[in-house]
Structures are given as structure tokens and as C-alpha cells.
Design a protein around this motif. Structure first.
Motif, PDB file in Angstrom:
ATOM      1  N   LYS A   1      -4.504  -0.020 -12.808  1.00  0.00           N
ATOM      2  CA  LYS A   1      -4.247  -1.377 -12.315  1.00  0.00           C
ATOM      3  C   LYS A   1      -4.289  -1.365 -10.788  1.00  0.00           C
ATOM      4  O   LYS A   1      -3.318  -1.036 -10.131  1.00  0.00           O
ATOM      5  N   SER A   2      -5.436  -1.737 -10.240  1.00  0.00           N
ATOM      6  CA  SER A   2      -5.606  -1.651  -8.787  1.00  0.00           C
ATOM      7  C   SER A   2      -4.689  -2.611  -8.039  1.00  0.00           C
ATOM      8  O   SER A   2      -4.254  -2.308  -6.925  1.00  0.00           O
ATOM      9  N   SER A   3      -4.359  -3.752  -8.615  1.00  0.00           N
ATOM     10  CA  SER A   3      -3.474  -4.695  -7.918  1.00  0.00           C
ATOM     11  C   SER A   3      -2.079  -4.107  -7.738  1.00  0.00           C
ATOM     12  O   SER A   3      -1.452  -4.281  -6.683  1.00  0.00           O
ATOM     13  N   LEU A   4      -1.583  -3.388  -8.727  1.00  0.00           N
ATOM     14  CA  LEU A   4      -0.283  -2.736  -8.625  1.00  0.00           C
ATOM     15  C   LEU A   4      -0.310  -1.640  -7.562  1.00  0.00           C
ATOM     16  O   LEU A   4       0.609  -1.510  -6.748  1.00  0.00           O
TER      17      LEU A   4
ATOM     18  N   CYS B   1       1.752  -1.277  -3.847  1.00  0.00           N
ATOM     19  CA  CYS B   1       2.497  -0.077  -3.450  1.00  0.00           C
ATOM     20  C   CYS B   1       2.044   0.408  -2.074  1.00  0.00           C
ATOM     21  O   CYS B   1       2.869   0.755  -1.225  1.00  0.00           O
ATOM     22  N   ILE B   2       0.743   0.421  -1.847  1.00  0.00           N
ATOM     23  CA  ILE B   2       0.211   0.869  -0.559  1.00  0.00           C
ATOM     24  C   ILE B   2       0.666  -0.069   0.558  1.00  0.00           C
ATOM     25  O   ILE B   2       1.099   0.380   1.621  1.00  0.00           O
ATOM     26  N   ARG B   3       0.577  -1.370   0.337  1.00  0.00           N
ATOM     27  CA  ARG B   3       0.997  -2.337   1.369  1.00  0.00           C
ATOM     28  C   ARG B   3       2.469  -2.193   1.709  1.00  0.00           C
ATOM     29  O   ARG B   3       2.868  -2.311   2.868  1.00  0.00           O
TER      30      ARG B   3
ATOM     31  N   ASP C   1       3.301  10.110  -3.860  1.00  0.00           N
ATOM     32  CA  ASP C   1       4.613  10.196  -4.513  1.00  0.00           C
ATOM     33  C   ASP C   1       5.011   8.877  -5.157  1.00  0.00           C
ATOM     34  O   ASP C   1       5.539   8.853  -6.267  1.00  0.00           O
ATOM     35  N   ARG C   2       4.772   7.774  -4.464  1.00  0.00           N
ATOM     36  CA  ARG C   2       5.121   6.464  -5.022  1.00  0.00           C
ATOM     37  C   ARG C   2       4.283   6.163  -6.259  1.00  0.00           C
ATOM     38  O   ARG C   2       4.789   5.631  -7.239  1.00  0.00           O
ATOM     39  N   LEU C   3       3.011   6.521  -6.234  1.00  0.00           N
ATOM     40  CA  LEU C   3       2.151   6.250  -7.389  1.00  0.00           C
ATOM     41  C   LEU C   3       2.472   7.151  -8.568  1.00  0.00           C
ATOM     42  O   LEU C   3       2.257   6.766  -9.714  1.00  0.00           O
ATOM     43  N   LYS C   4       2.998   8.338  -8.309  1.00  0.00           N
ATOM     44  CA  LYS C   4       3.445   9.187  -9.415  1.00  0.00           C
ATOM     45  C   LYS C   4       4.603   8.520 -10.147  1.00  0.00           C
ATOM     46  O   LYS C   4       4.748   8.679 -11.352  1.00  0.00           O
ATOM     47  N   GLY C   5       5.426   7.766  -9.434  1.00  0.00           N
ATOM     48  CA  GLY C   5       6.526   7.042 -10.051  1.00  0.00           C
ATOM     49  C   GLY C   5       6.064   5.869 -10.901  1.00  0.00           C
ATOM     50  O   GLY C   5       6.783   5.400 -11.770  1.00  0.00           O
ATOM     51  N   VAL C   6       4.865   5.365 -10.648  1.00  0.00           N
ATOM     52  CA  VAL C   6       4.314   4.246 -11.415  1.00  0.00           C
ATOM     53  C   VAL C   6       3.862   4.728 -12.794  1.00  0.00           C
ATOM     54  O   VAL C   6       3.707   3.936 -13.712  1.00  0.00           O
TER      55      VAL C   6
ATOM     56  N   ARG D   1      -8.131  -0.150  -2.556  1.00  0.00           N
ATOM     57  CA  ARG D   1      -8.399   0.035  -1.136  1.00  0.00           C
ATOM     58  C   ARG D   1      -7.711  -1.083  -0.388  1.00  0.00           C
ATOM     59  O   ARG D   1      -7.719  -2.249  -0.802  1.00  0.00           O
ATOM     60  N   THR D   2      -7.103  -0.744   0.713  1.00  0.00           N
ATOM     61  CA  THR D   2      -6.515  -1.752   1.570  1.00  0.00           C
ATOM     62  C   THR D   2      -6.760  -1.359   3.014  1.00  0.00           C
ATOM     63  O   THR D   2      -7.090  -0.217   3.311  1.00  0.00           O
ATOM     64  N   PHE D   3      -6.597  -2.296   3.879  1.00  0.00           N
ATOM     65  CA  PHE D   3      -6.925  -2.117   5.292  1.00  0.00           C
ATOM     66  C   PHE D   3      -5.803  -2.726   6.109  1.00  0.00           C
ATOM     67  O   PHE D   3      -5.397  -3.855   5.854  1.00  0.00           O
TER      68      PHE D   3
END
Length: 116
Positions: A22-25, A29-31, A61-66, A104-106
Motif C-alpha cells: 500500500k504505497s499511500s500508507l 509514514c515517510i512524510r 524501522d517504521r515500515l517494519k512496524g507496519v 516516492r516522496t519529495f
């Protein structure tokens, strides 16, 4: 013979459709990590290597929690100074177009940019 058939069906090579990436999720997290780490930060060339490693580790680390089941995570952080120049990036990999994807985010400040 029946036991080998049941064992063979236990192995999954790809995630279930319900567990699709789920790229939106992931973007959210990245933002959130960007807001936490970059608010009020000034571009210091000497600190960029450590900052990029810190951001990449925090994101991973945050994405591992997802709990993105059955996915390998690749986190790439690019930080640069804006001087009116362009930047082009490319990446190649093998993936399953049905279940794999990317986020991807900028983030852009007056003096620098960060791409994930």
C-alpha cells in the motif's frame, strides 16, 4: 504422497491480494518522518551522510512496524543542495507487477531537497 502435497501448498511465494503493498500508507509514514526530522533543519554538507543514514534507518524501522508481509524493503535517501541544477535518478529491479510497488516522496526546502 499426500503429505508432500500438503507441505508443498504451505509455501507462499507472493503475498495475498489483501496484503498487497500500500504505497499511500508508506508515503504517509515517510512524510511523518520528514516532518519529525527536518523541521527547522539547515543544509550542512558535512552532516548529510549521517542524516541520510538516519532517515533511511528510521523509515525502514517504521515500515517494519507496519508489517508488510513477505516484502523486502529498499530505502534510498537522496539529499542535495539546490543550485538551480537538475537531477535525474533511475532504479531497476525485478518484481511482480500484481503485488509489488513503490512509494516516492519529495521534500523541498529553500536550500535543499530530499527524495525518497
Amino acid at each position: 504422497m499426500a503429505s508432500t502435497e500438503t507441505n508443498a501448498s504451505c509455501y507462499l511465494i507472493r503475498p495475498n491480494y489483501q496484503h498487497k503493498f500500500k504505497s499511500s500508507l508508506v508515503k504517509e509514514c515517510i512524510r511523518e518522518i520528514l516532518r519529525e526530522h527536518l523541521t527547522g533543519l539547515q543544509y550542512e554538507p558535512e552532516q548529510i551522510p549521517a542524516l541520510s543514514r538516519t532517515l533511511a534507518d528510521c523509515i525502514k524501522d517504521r515500515l517494519k512496524g507496519v508489517e508488510l508481509e513477505r516484502y523486502k524493503l529498499v530505502v534510498q535517501v537522496v539529499i542535495g543542495e539546490q543550485r538551480g541544477e537538475g537531477l535525474k535518478m533511475a532504479a531497476r529491479c525485478f518484481w511482480d507487477s500484481d503485488t509489488d510497488s513503490y512509494a516516492r516522496t519529495f521534500h523541498e526546502c529553500v536550500y535543499d531537497f530530499i527524495s525518497f
